[in-house]
Design a protein around this motif. Structure first.
Motif, PDB file in Angstrom:
ATOM      1  N   ILE A 141      -4.781  -5.323   2.743  1.00  0.00           N
ATOM      2  CA  ILE A 141      -5.723  -4.301   3.207  1.00  0.00           C
ATOM      3  C   ILE A 141      -4.980  -3.132   3.826  1.00  0.00           C
ATOM      4  O   ILE A 141      -5.332  -1.955   3.621  1.00  0.00           O
ATOM      5  N   MET A 142      -3.952  -3.413   4.606  1.00  0.00           N
ATOM      6  CA  MET A 142      -3.168  -2.345   5.209  1.00  0.00           C
ATOM      7  C   MET A 142      -2.536  -1.448   4.140  1.00  0.00           C
ATOM      8  O   MET A 142      -2.570  -0.209   4.246  1.00  0.00           O
ATOM      9  N   ASP A 143      -1.991  -2.082   3.085  1.00  0.00           N
ATOM     10  CA  ASP A 143      -1.409  -1.284   2.004  1.00  0.00           C
ATOM     11  C   ASP A 143      -2.481  -0.454   1.294  1.00  0.00           C
ATOM     12  O   ASP A 143      -2.231   0.710   0.921  1.00  0.00           O
ATOM     13  N   MET A 144      -3.677  -1.024   1.103  1.00  0.00           N
ATOM     14  CA  MET A 144      -4.738  -0.306   0.415  1.00  0.00           C
ATOM     15  C   MET A 144      -5.220   0.897   1.228  1.00  0.00           C
ATOM     16  O   MET A 144      -5.503   1.967   0.672  1.00  0.00           O
ATOM     17  N   LYS A 179      -2.688   3.553   0.817  1.00  0.00           N
ATOM     18  CA  LYS A 179      -2.667   4.044  -0.564  1.00  0.00           C
ATOM     19  C   LYS A 179      -3.784   5.051  -0.812  1.00  0.00           C
ATOM     20  O   LYS A 179      -3.598   6.021  -1.556  1.00  0.00           O
ATOM     21  N   ASP A 180      -4.951   4.839  -0.197  1.00  0.00           N
ATOM     22  CA  ASP A 180      -6.087   5.746  -0.383  1.00  0.00           C
ATOM     23  C   ASP A 180      -6.021   6.959   0.539  1.00  0.00           C
ATOM     24  O   ASP A 180      -6.980   7.755   0.583  1.00  0.00           O
ATOM     25  N   GLY A 181      -4.935   7.114   1.259  1.00  0.00           N
ATOM     26  CA  GLY A 181      -4.765   8.303   2.090  1.00  0.00           C
ATOM     27  C   GLY A 181      -5.528   8.279   3.397  1.00  0.00           C
ATOM     28  O   GLY A 181      -5.873   9.343   3.925  1.00  0.00           O
ATOM     29  N   CYS A 182      -5.801   7.094   3.928  1.00  0.00           N
ATOM     30  CA  CYS A 182      -6.520   6.977   5.198  1.00  0.00           C
ATOM     31  C   CYS A 182      -5.559   6.524   6.286  1.00  0.00           C
ATOM     32  O   CYS A 182      -4.514   5.915   6.017  1.00  0.00           O
ATOM     33  N   ASP A 183      -5.955   6.809   7.509  1.00  0.00           N
ATOM     34  CA  ASP A 183      -5.169   6.390   8.670  1.00  0.00           C
ATOM     35  C   ASP A 183      -6.029   5.527   9.585  1.00  0.00           C
ATOM     36  O   ASP A 183      -7.222   5.779   9.766  1.00  0.00           O
ATOM     37  N   PHE A 184      -5.387   4.528  10.170  1.00  0.00           N
ATOM     38  CA  PHE A 184      -6.079   3.692  11.142  1.00  0.00           C
ATOM     39  C   PHE A 184      -6.291   4.474  12.425  1.00  0.00           C
ATOM     40  O   PHE A 184      -5.377   5.164  12.917  1.00  0.00           O
ATOM     41  N   THR A 197     -14.159   5.888  -1.759  1.00  0.00           N
ATOM     42  CA  THR A 197     -13.106   5.272  -2.579  1.00  0.00           C
ATOM     43  C   THR A 197     -12.508   4.057  -1.882  1.00  0.00           C
ATOM     44  O   THR A 197     -12.258   3.015  -2.505  1.00  0.00           O
ATOM     45  N   LEU A 198     -12.277   4.208  -0.556  1.00  0.00           N
ATOM     46  CA  LEU A 198     -11.698   3.087   0.199  1.00  0.00           C
ATOM     47  C   LEU A 198     -12.639   1.877   0.196  1.00  0.00           C
ATOM     48  O   LEU A 198     -12.184   0.739   0.016  1.00  0.00           O
TER      49      LEU A 198
END
Length: 352
Positions: free
Chosen positions: A328-331, A334-339, A269-270
């Protein structure tokens, strides 16, 4: 002194006075009448002829003034009684005429731009002045050379002997100055091949900057820290030249690292959302956007993103990157991922 002798002496000065009066009045009339006439004819004359007439207008006025002034001086009884002085005035007048003719040719150097434009129509000489400036300098050097030869010939210097000696000396000098000749030849090749022009941002090996001038010997450009660097043309021609002004877009190749706890469906999805985000941006070429799972690193799953941004200047490119990075950071959130970031797990052994 008898009155008749005095009157005769005054009468002898009349021709000289008339020429002196003409030297004061006639050049002014020629300049104003000729200048006004040329101004009215400019719309009907070809551009090269306008440049030529405007370049020679003032030198011809000065040549006419000095010719009449020297003629007035030559008619003085004292000068006519001394042939050596008359010869000196004639030689000086000839030298000044040669100078004024050469000055008109020097001022008409911009005609080289018209000749180049007619010879190669694909050159945009209005935005790129490199070739025009180079050949203008070459034309003026030739004007100075021929004017110097004409003046030496007027002074009685044996020019033919000098030219023969100069040819022999030129062979010796060419053998001793091979680097200078190679720089000259490389400069001509750079101008004709036209890999870059004045004002272009280029990269030469470890150096990069904006080109400011191309001379017979070297190329000067200003680096990012505002330092002017001069490089010999032979070295410039032997380098890989990267002209940043000729590109139509800038490549932005970057990596996003997410944590290993991210599910596969979330990664897919990301990738889709990031692709859509970048493709919909007005400053991005949409059909060249790629977002893929690239590498399994020690502490992250890396997504590789390749984007071509249409902003070619460095300042605009950095502004586009800043705006897209925030989106990109907001996206990603939003998709529930972490850096991901470097982590270390330490296991502590319990006491026995």
């Amino acid at each position: 002194m008898p009155a008749s002798a005095f009157a005769f002496g005054i009468w002898e000065l009349v021709p000289s006075g008339l020429f002196l009066l003409l030297a004061l009045v006639l050049p002014l009339l020629f300049y104003h009448l000729g200048g006004g006439f040329l101004h009215r004819l400019q719309k009907h004359l070809p551009k090269w002829l306008c440049i030529l007439t405007e370049s020679y207008l003032k030198p011809l006025v000065w040549a006419l003034r000095q010719t009449l002034a020297f003629a007035a001086a030559g008619m003085l009884p004292f000068v006519q009684q001394h042939p050596s002085l008359a010869d000196f005035l004639a030689t000086a007048s000839t030298l000044l005429n040669i100078y004024f003719i050469a000055l008109g040719a020097w001022r008409s150097a911009p005609m080289c731009r018209l000749l180049l434009r007619s010879a190669q129509n694909h050159l945009d000489l209005e935005t790129n002045q490199t070739m025009a400036r180079f050949f203008e300098n070459l034309f003026r050097a030739l004007v100075g050379l021929f004017a110097g030869i004409a003046m030496l010939d007027t002074l009685g210097v044996p020019v033919s002997g000098l030219l023969t000696g100069a040819g022999v000396a030129g062979i010796a000098i060419s053998l001793a100055a091979q680097s200078t000749l190679s720089n000259l030849i490389a400069g001509v090749a750079l101008v004709l091949e036209h890999p870059f022009g004045i004002g272009d941002y280029i990269v030469l090996g470890d150096l990069e900057g904006t080109v400011e001038d191309i001379s017979f010997r070297s190329t000067k450009f200003r680096t990012l820290d505002n330092i002017v660097v001069s490089i010999e043309n032979s070295k410039v021609a032997s380098e890989y030249i990267r002209n940043c002004n000729q590109r139509q877009s800038r490549l932005w190749d970057f990596t996003i690292g997410v944590t290993y706890g991210t599910p596969r469906e979330t990664l897919e999805t990301l990738c889709c959302d990031l692709t859509a985000l970048l493709q919909n941006d007005p400053e991005v070429i949409p059909d060249k956007v790629t977002v893929t799972v690239d590498t399994f690193n020690a502490y992250s799953i890396d997504l590789r993103c390749r984007v071509y941004i249409t902003k070619t200047s460095l300042a605009d490119f950095l502004q586009a990157k800043n705006r897209l990075n925030l989106q990109i950071m907001d996206m990603v959130h939003k998709d529930g991922c972490d850096f991901a970031f470097p982590t270390t797990t330490i296991e502590m052994a319990g006491e026995k």
